[in-house]
Write an enzyme that holds these catalytic residues in place. Structure first.
Site, PDB file in Angstrom:
ATOM      1  CG  HIS A 113      -1.789  -1.174   1.366  1.00  0.00           C
ATOM      2  ND1 HIS A 113      -3.058  -1.212   0.823  1.00  0.00           N
ATOM      3  CD2 HIS A 113      -1.607  -2.382   1.976  1.00  0.00           C
ATOM      4  CE1 HIS A 113      -3.621  -2.384   1.086  1.00  0.00           C
ATOM      5  NE2 HIS A 113      -2.756  -3.114   1.791  1.00  0.00           N
ATOM      6  CD  GLU A 147      -6.470  -7.332   6.963  1.00  0.00           C
ATOM      7  OE1 GLU A 147      -5.538  -6.568   7.271  1.00  0.00           O
ATOM      8  OE2 GLU A 147      -7.390  -6.999   6.182  1.00  0.00           O
ATOM      9  CG  ASP A 205       0.056  -5.004   4.776  1.00  0.00           C
ATOM     10  OD1 ASP A 205      -0.613  -4.497   3.852  1.00  0.00           O
ATOM     11  OD2 ASP A 205      -0.413  -5.185   5.918  1.00  0.00           O
TER      12      ASP A 205
END
Length: 353
Positions: free
Chosen positions: A22, A207, A289
Site C-alpha cells: 500500500h 484478515e 504490506d
C-alpha cells in the site's frame, strides 16, 4: 555470525517480486520527515506513523495511523513525491517487479479528486520508469470497504478506464480497509462487474477471525490473489472447505509476516500461516504490506522467513522465482522476467554457499 551476514547479503541481492504494498503505508521515515516539514502545524510525530522494532499495535490502532498519514498526503504534489520515494526504496531493496496499491481519495480542501489521485500515482510511476531502469512498476486501485459499494463502483469504473488508457500500468483492483466494517457480500456485484471488465482482483480475505462466511461468498468470484488470509485454515477457526477451494483454484496468497505480528493478528512469527500454506506447496508470495508503518523491507521479510522456517537460499530463490507466476501480467511478460531471474541465479546461489 558470518552465516547470518551471508544470508542478509543474499536477501538483498536476490531479485524480488512485491505484490502487496500500500503506497501510504510504505512511506519511509525519511519521506515522512519531508511531509512533516511541509505541515509543521499538524505536529505529527514518527510514533504516530511507524511501529518500531519490538512494538505492536492493534489492527484498529494501525488504521488510526493511516488517518494521520492521509493528512500529510492530501495533494497531487505530495502523492507524486511519496510514490516516487516508495518506488526508489523498493528498487534499492532489490525489487524488480512491483505492484503498488492505493485507494483514490478526495480532499476538498486541496481540490484533489479520485481521478487526479490516480493520475498523480501514474505520473510518478512513469517518471520512475525513466529514472530507475530495472524495476517494473504497476498499479492496483484499491476499494476501501469503509466507503461502501457506491464509491467502490466509482473506483472500478476508474480502474476500467485506466486499464484501457494507461499503457497497462493499471492491472486491477485491491479490496482492503478495516475488515471489521461492512460485509463482502455487499461488494459482490461491483467485483463481478470488475472481473467482466478484465480487471484482476487481489482481495484481503479472512484478515480477522469469524469471516468464514464472507470469504466463502467472495471465493465464488474467484479472486486472482488473496491478501493475508490469516484465518483461512481450520486450525485458526477457518474452514477446510475454503482451504480445499483455494487449493483447487491454486489462488496465490500474499503473506505479510511482520505486518501480521506487529498488527497482532498473529502471535509470533513461528505461528504465522506461512508454514501452513508453504508446507503444502501452495503459491505463496512474501510481501511487506506497509513497509513504512511496520518498519521493514522485503529483504528483511525474506530473512525473517528463512530464520523462522529454516529456509535455504535456494528455497528463498524459488519463492521469489515462483512469485512471477502470480503477477497480473500476460504470460509473455512473465517469461521475460523469468529470463532476468535466470541470468542471476548461478552467480547468486553459487557464491558463499
Amino acid at each position: 555470525m558470518e552465516e547470518d551476514k551471508q544470508m542478509t547479503d543474499f536477501c538483498l541481492k536476490v531479485p524480488k517480486v512485491e505484490l502487496h504494498a500500500h503506497i501510504n503505508g510504505s512511506i519511509s521515515e525519511a519521506t515522512m520527515e519531508k511531509l512533516m516539514h511541509k505541515k509543521p502545524h499538524l505536529n505529527v510525530q514518527h510514533s504516530m506513523t511507524m511501529i518500531k522494532k519490538g512494538q505492536q499495535r492493534s489492527l484498529e490502532e494501525c488504521f488510526e495511523m493511516f488517518k494521520v498519514i492521509h493528512q500529510l498526503t492530501d495533494c497531487e504534489e505530495s502523492i507524486v513525491m511519496v510514490t516516487k520515494d516508495v518506488i526508489r526504496e523498493f528498487h534499492q531493496d532489490g525489487v524488480k517487479y512491483l505492484e503498488l496499491r492505493s485507494t483514490p481519495r478526495e480532499e476538498k480542501s486541496t481540490g484533489l479528486t479520485r481521478r487526479s489521485y490516480v493520475d498523480a500515482v501514474l505520473s510518478a510511476i512513469r517518471q520512475s520508469k525513466e529514472e530507475l531502469p530495472g524495476i517494473d512498476v504497476r498499479f492496483l486501485l484499491a476499494i476501501d470497504r469503509r466507503n461502501g459499494p457506491a464509491v467502490a463502483m466509482e473506483t472500478v469504473k476508474l480502474a476500467e478506464e485506466h486499464l484501457l488508457s494507461s499503457g497497462a500500468l493499471v492491472l486491477g483492483l485491491d479490496m482492503s480497509g478495516d475488515p471489521s466494517v461492512g460485509h463482502g457480500r455487499d461488494f459482490l456485484p461491483v467485483l463481478e462487474y470488475a472481473k467482466k471488465a478484465g480487471l484482476k482482483l487481489a482481495l484481503h480475505l479472512s484478515e480477522i477471525p469469524s469471516q468464514t462466511e464472507e470469504t466463502r461468498i467472495l471465493m465464488d468470484l474467484p479472486p486472482d490473489r488473496i491478501g493475508h488470509g490469516t484465518f483461512l485454515h481450520p486450525d485458526v477457526g477457518g474452514s477446510q472447505e475454503i482451504v480445499d477451494l483455494i487449493i483447487h483454484h491454486q489462488t496465490p496468497i500474499e503473506l505479510c509476516l511482520t505486518s501480521n505480528v506487529k498488527g497482532k493478528t498473529v502471535a509470533t512469527y513461528d505461528q504465522h500461516h506461512f508454514r501452513f500454506w508453504y508446507g503444502r506447496g501452495h503459491p505463496c508470495i512474501i510481501c511487506t504490506d506497509d513497509k513504512g508503518v511496520f518498519a521493514t523491507d522485503l529483504s528483511q521479510e525474506y530473512h525473517i522467513a528463512a530464520d523462522t522456517f529454516n529456509l535455504s537460499k535456494e528455497d528463498l530463490w524459488n519463492i521469489s522465482y515462483r512469485s512471477i507466476d502470480c503477477i497480473f501480467l500476460p504470460e509473455g511478460e512473465k517469461r521475460q522476467l523469468r529470463g532476468e531471474w535466470d541470468k542471476l541465479k548461478g552467480s547468486l546461489l553459487n557464491s558463499n554457499k
